[in-house]
Design an enzyme around this catalytic site. Structure first.
Site, PDB file in Angstrom:
ATOM      1  N   CYS A  79      -9.626   3.105 -21.131  1.00  0.00           N
ATOM      2  CA  CYS A  79      -9.686   3.050 -22.598  1.00  0.00           C
ATOM      3  C   CYS A  79      -8.288   2.876 -23.099  1.00  0.00           C
ATOM      4  CB  CYS A  79      -9.975   4.805 -22.804  1.00  0.00           C
ATOM      5  SG  CYS A  79     -10.443   4.974 -24.733  1.00  0.00           S
ATOM      6  N   HIS A 167     -14.861   5.719 -20.069  1.00  0.00           N
ATOM      7  CA  HIS A 167     -14.174   6.903 -19.253  1.00  0.00           C
ATOM      8  C   HIS A 167     -14.988   7.416 -17.923  1.00  0.00           C
ATOM      9  CE1 HIS A 167     -10.799   8.288 -21.715  1.00  0.00           C
ATOM     10  NE2 HIS A 167     -11.497   7.696 -22.987  1.00  0.00           N
ATOM     11  N   GLU A 169     -14.191   9.015 -15.409  1.00  0.00           N
ATOM     12  CA  GLU A 169     -14.056  10.394 -15.045  1.00  0.00           C
ATOM     13  C   GLU A 169     -14.848  11.383 -15.750  1.00  0.00           C
ATOM     14  OE1 GLU A 169     -11.002   9.842 -18.500  1.00  0.00           O
ATOM     15  OE2 GLU A 169     -11.964   8.638 -16.824  1.00  0.00           O
TER      16      GLU A 169
END
Length: 509
Positions: A79, A167, A169
């Protein structure tokens, strides 16, 4: 650790999640603020740049010197990290015409053994940014797009540098773990060798070298963290570890005697000290939560220091500090705004003159439990809910009195025992009761009452950094409410807290 990963934090709310996902791959990692790049870069085999609330176009945008990293080590920008790599390396980042938040699907994925190996076309990812990469950096090659984002991912020719505008994660990115594994294992060539067994062996050997034959004193709480820390130290230094369990009078009902019994067969030197009256006197007429914490912390240090002086030649104080404690004490903008002072973070007063050892300070809570299981610690201890260091003092809103402690201990015991009876205890990460500072009108028999209100709290979480309230069965709540009101003198109303963290915290004070 030679197989560790460096995560540079630019202030993203998801930075801790990156660390968790990396650890789930059995790869060790550490988080550093972007302005504190460690000098021992040789110990890190790869670097990940986190997201950020900043824009790279802002004058005060984080701008670290990556000259020793970019092109020299495998590097993944996430990001903000991706936009940073573009903006400061010959590319162009512009405000997006479309606010790019939420779910999206990757298209035009580069095939082969790169970042998207085993990741199918149209896989779902999670976007969270308002700027977009309009032009790639020098030698940049687009390796994935979405419907609205042309340069959703890129790599740099001649380097092991990759960047993604989404993202990986978060849960909503379907193949996020695969993408991180591709980067760390296939591209960075990192071994997945960070396991509970390897942590125990490495830590015990490290503690032996660090402490030698010197004596260590540790404050046991009966909780997971201090117990696992104690067993690790016991493995390293044996009888040179002295454990003290202080009863501050703010524990759960019968907890002081119950915990001491639990420790009887664990081979530890444990001394129980009842200082409940001393703590209660220090809390007299204090209403402010931070002042409560500080008063409890001060008295605990005084009691602990008194007990430590009864031992001869003690040089070390051991603490069960874990990684969330450390993370919450720092931020990318320097010391973070104080949400609450933590009993394990902040150092020791000068007069104690003890060196501090914290064997768990780089672990998340679930990792601590796995380490404990590896060492054979009883499941009942490892499965205990977290309990705040200041105890029931911060679950009693307003001033603390012996009568309020009695009421809350009884309420808490009914609630916790009820969770166990209904087979709900192990499905909840943390539960407890709060004694509110207001009274409510009630009717019992033919009499009007004006008594205390208690709030029940149960949350699900992994490490306490975020938490959601648990949807407990109505039948359970009905039974527990009836038991509390009928059996605990002084309470006539029970409510259930349905707030998540954030915006609320797990505790009320």
């Amino acid at each position: 650790m030679q197989n560790s990963v460096l995560i540079l934090d630019f202030g993203s709310q998801y930075t801790q999640l990156i660390a968790r996902r990396v650890r789930e791959l059995n790869i060790y990692c550490e988080i550093y603020p972007y302005y504190k790049i460690p000098t021992n870069l040789d110990e890190f085999k790869a670097v990940i740049l986190s997201g950020s609330p900043f824009s790279v176009l802002a004058e005060d945008a984080p701008h670290p010197n990556l000259s020793k990293i970019k092109g020299n080590k495998p590097l993944l920008g996430v990001c903000y990290g991706a936009q940073y790599l573009a903006h400061f390396n010959g590319g162009n980042v512009e405000p997006s015409n479309i606010r790019e938040y939420g779910r999206a699907n990757l298209t035009n994925i580069e095939k082969g053994k790169g970042l998207f190996n085993k990741v199918p076309n149209e896989t779902q990812v999670w976007m969270s940014h308002s700027d977009t990469i309009a032009q790639l950096p020098v030698n940049g090659v687009c390796i994935a797009s979405t419907k609205d984002v042309v340069n959703a991912a890129f790599r740099i020719e001649g380097e092991l540098t990759y960047a993604i505008q989404f993202h990986p994660e978060v849960y909503h990115t379907t193949h996020g773990k695969q993408i991180l594994e591709n980067f760390l294992v296939d591209i960075a060539n990192i071994e997945q060798s960070w396991t509970p067994a390897s942590f125990v062996n490495t830590t015990v050997n490290s503690l032996k070298k660090q402490i030698g034959r010197e004596k260590v004193v540790l404050g046991l709480s009966g909780g997971v963290d201090s117990t696992v820390a104690a067993i690790l130290l016991h493995k390293a230094i044996g009888k040179n570890l002295y454990c003290i369990f202080v009863n501050n009078g703010l524990l759960r009902k019968n907890e002081f005697s119950d915990v001491l019994k639990q420790y009887e067969h664990m081979g530890l030197n444990v001394k129980g000290v009842d200082a409940s009256e001393r703590f209660l006197n220090a809390l007299k007429d204090i209403n402010d939560p931070e002042k409560k914490r500080k008063a409890i912390g001060r008295v605990f240090i005084e009691v602990f220091d008194d007990e430590a002086h009864l031992l001869q030649d003690v040089h070390w104080l051991a603490q069960g500090t874990i990684y969330p404690d450390v993370i919450e004490s720092i931020s990318v903008n320097g010391p973070s705004a104080t949400i609450k002072s933590h009993h394990n973070v902040g150092g020791l007063p000068e007069f104690m003159k003890l060196k501090v050892v914290e064997p768990l300070q780089m672990l998340f809570k679930d990792e601590v439990r796995r380490i404990g299981a590896e060492m054979g610690i009883d499941k009942e201890i490892l499965g205990r809910h977290p309990f705040p260091g200041p105890g029931l003092a911060i679950r009693i809103l307003g001033d603390v009195t012996q009568e309020k402690i009695r009421i809350l201990q009884e309420v808490d015991a009914i609630f916790i025992n009820g969770l166990k009876k209904w087979d709900l205890y192990n499905k909840v990460w943390q539960a407890g009761a709060m004694l509110l500072s207001v009274n409510s009108v009630g009717v019992m028999g033919d009499e009007r009452t004006y008594e205390k209100v208690v709030a029940l709290r149960a949350v699900e979480s992994t490490d306490g950094m975020t938490a959601d309230w648990v949807n407990l069965p109505y039948e359970f709540l009905q039974e527990i409410s009836n038991h509390i009101i009928n059996r605990v003198k002084g309470v006539n109303r029970v409510v259930y807290d349905i707030s998540s963290k954030p915006p609320a915290t797990i505790e009320w004070e």
